[in-house]
Design a protein around this motif. Structure first.
Motif, PDB file in Angstrom:
ATOM      1  N   LYS A   1      45.050  39.040  16.776  1.00 29.28           N
ATOM      2  CA  LYS A   1      43.782  39.708  16.450  1.00 29.28           C
ATOM      3  C   LYS A   1      42.836  39.650  17.639  1.00 29.28           C
ATOM      4  CE  LYS A   1      40.009  39.407  13.062  1.00 29.28           C
ATOM      5  NZ  LYS A   1      39.495  38.633  11.904  1.00 29.28           N
ATOM      6  N   ASN A   2      42.223  40.782  17.963  1.00 34.00           N
ATOM      7  CA  ASN A   2      41.216  40.831  19.014  1.00 34.00           C
ATOM      8  C   ASN A   2      39.889  40.325  18.430  1.00 34.00           C
ATOM      9  OD1 ASN A   2      38.961  41.938  20.640  1.00 34.00           O
ATOM     10  ND2 ASN A   2      40.616  42.902  21.821  1.00 34.00           N
ATOM     11  N   GLU A   3      39.359  39.241  18.978  1.00 36.98           N
ATOM     12  CA  GLU A   3      38.163  38.608  18.409  1.00 36.98           C
ATOM     13  C   GLU A   3      36.930  39.506  18.495  1.00 36.98           C
ATOM     14  OE1 GLU A   3      37.595  34.853  20.242  1.00 36.98           O
ATOM     15  OE2 GLU A   3      39.333  33.922  19.280  1.00 36.98           O
TER      16      GLU A   3
ATOM     17  N   SER B   1      36.934  43.189  18.704  1.00 34.62           N
ATOM     18  CA  SER B   1      37.042  44.408  17.885  1.00 34.62           C
ATOM     19  C   SER B   1      37.616  44.150  16.493  1.00 34.62           C
ATOM     20  CB  SER B   1      37.933  45.430  18.611  1.00 34.62           C
ATOM     21  OG  SER B   1      39.264  44.929  18.723  1.00 34.62           O
TER      22      SER B   1
ATOM     23  N   SER C   1      47.066  43.872  17.410  1.00 30.88           N
ATOM     24  CA  SER C   1      48.037  44.509  18.305  1.00 30.88           C
ATOM     25  C   SER C   1      49.294  43.660  18.362  1.00 30.88           C
ATOM     26  CB  SER C   1      47.458  44.680  19.715  1.00 30.88           C
ATOM     27  OG  SER C   1      47.146  43.407  20.270  1.00 30.88           O
TER      28      SER C   1
ATOM     29  N   GLU D   1      49.096  47.040  28.034  1.00 31.09           N
ATOM     30  CA  GLU D   1      48.134  48.090  27.736  1.00 31.09           C
ATOM     31  C   GLU D   1      48.439  49.352  28.544  1.00 31.09           C
ATOM     32  OE1 GLU D   1      43.262  48.689  27.507  1.00 31.09           O
ATOM     33  OE2 GLU D   1      44.129  46.756  28.106  1.00 31.09           O
TER      34      GLU D   1
END
Length: 250
Positions: free
Chosen positions: A58-60, A62, A66, A185
């Motif tokens: 988890k992107n902290e 947003s 992913s 990315e």
């Protein structure tokens, strides 16, 4: 819940060859809002098996998720020879094990109703008991231990009871090869088919190197035998000359 994130992630993974069931599994995992989680998938490639373990984070900032990487494990076909050991036909035992649904066999929490007088309600368990008895029979003699582990590896690996396989890591090294593939990315990532081809080529290379090593060992052993024979011949010749010199002096 960020449904758009789940949809985009699911679509990108399906495009790489992962099963469409990954969407519902993503939904269930993300609903608990974990920082990270993993999802397993299994694909059969002919007589080979591919196991995948996908890692998500988890992107902290947003709060979107992913796929960071996935581990791929290729298990090559496990061949069972047609031999008889301890009065057990190993090929026939392999066939009997193929007929059992081992996932169901190892599911101990079940609402299945059985009756002692109705054999059909416990016939599957009787077959399992017979198979386990023969596996124990193989394990009881030295030449059958490796084959018993091989059969367990073929049918029980990836199930909750795989710890019942003696020397699991050793047996796995004979039939499996693995690799971690990262996602970067702006790049699509390695597809399921590309991962299979990569691991298959590595497996072929591993087998080739093992064969070359075996040939080199045989050459060294042959050379050692030749040197030993030559030294023996020299000693015999020296002994004959010594005896001849003594006879001349006499």
């Amino acid at each position: 819940m960020n449904i758009q994130n789940i949809g985009t992630l699911s679509n990108s993974l399906q495009a790489l060859g992962f099963e469409d069931t990954i969407a519902s599994r993503l939904l269930k995992n993300i609903s608990f809002k974990p920082f990270n989680f993993t999802i397993d998938q299994r694909k059969v490639k002919g007589k080979d098996v591919m196991n995948f373990n996908l890692a998500f984070e988890k992107n902290e900032i947003s709060s979107s998720y992913s796929c960071v990487y996935y581990d791929a494990v290729l298990r090559k076909e496990i061949e069972i020879p047609g031999v008889n050991i301890n009065e057990i036909n190993v090929k026939e035992l392999n066939k009997r094990m193929e007929e059992i649904n081992w996932t169901n066999a190892f599911t101990f929490q079940t609402n299945k109703v059985w009756q002692a007088e109705d054999k059909t309600s416990w016939s599957e368990e009787e077959k399992v008991e017979s198979i386990v008895t023969d596996l124990q029979g193989l394990e009881s003699v030295e030449e059958g231990k490796e084959l018993a582990d091989r059969l367990k590896m073929k049918f029980w690996c990836d199930l909750p009871v795989q710890e019942m396989i003696c020397n699991l890591s050793s047996v796995r090294s004979k039939f499996e090869i693995s690799q971690r593939f990262y996602f970067f990315e702006g790049q699509n990532g390695i597809s399921v088919e590309e991962a299979y081809r990569f691991l298959h080529n590595r497996w072929m290379e591993k087998q080739l190197l093992a064969k070359r090593k075996q040939i080199d060992v045989s050459k060294v052993e042959d050379q050692s035998d030749s040197n030993a024979k030559a030294n023996s011949d020299k000693k015999l010749l020296h002994k004959k000359r010594s005896n001849k010199n003594r006879e001349t002096k006499i």
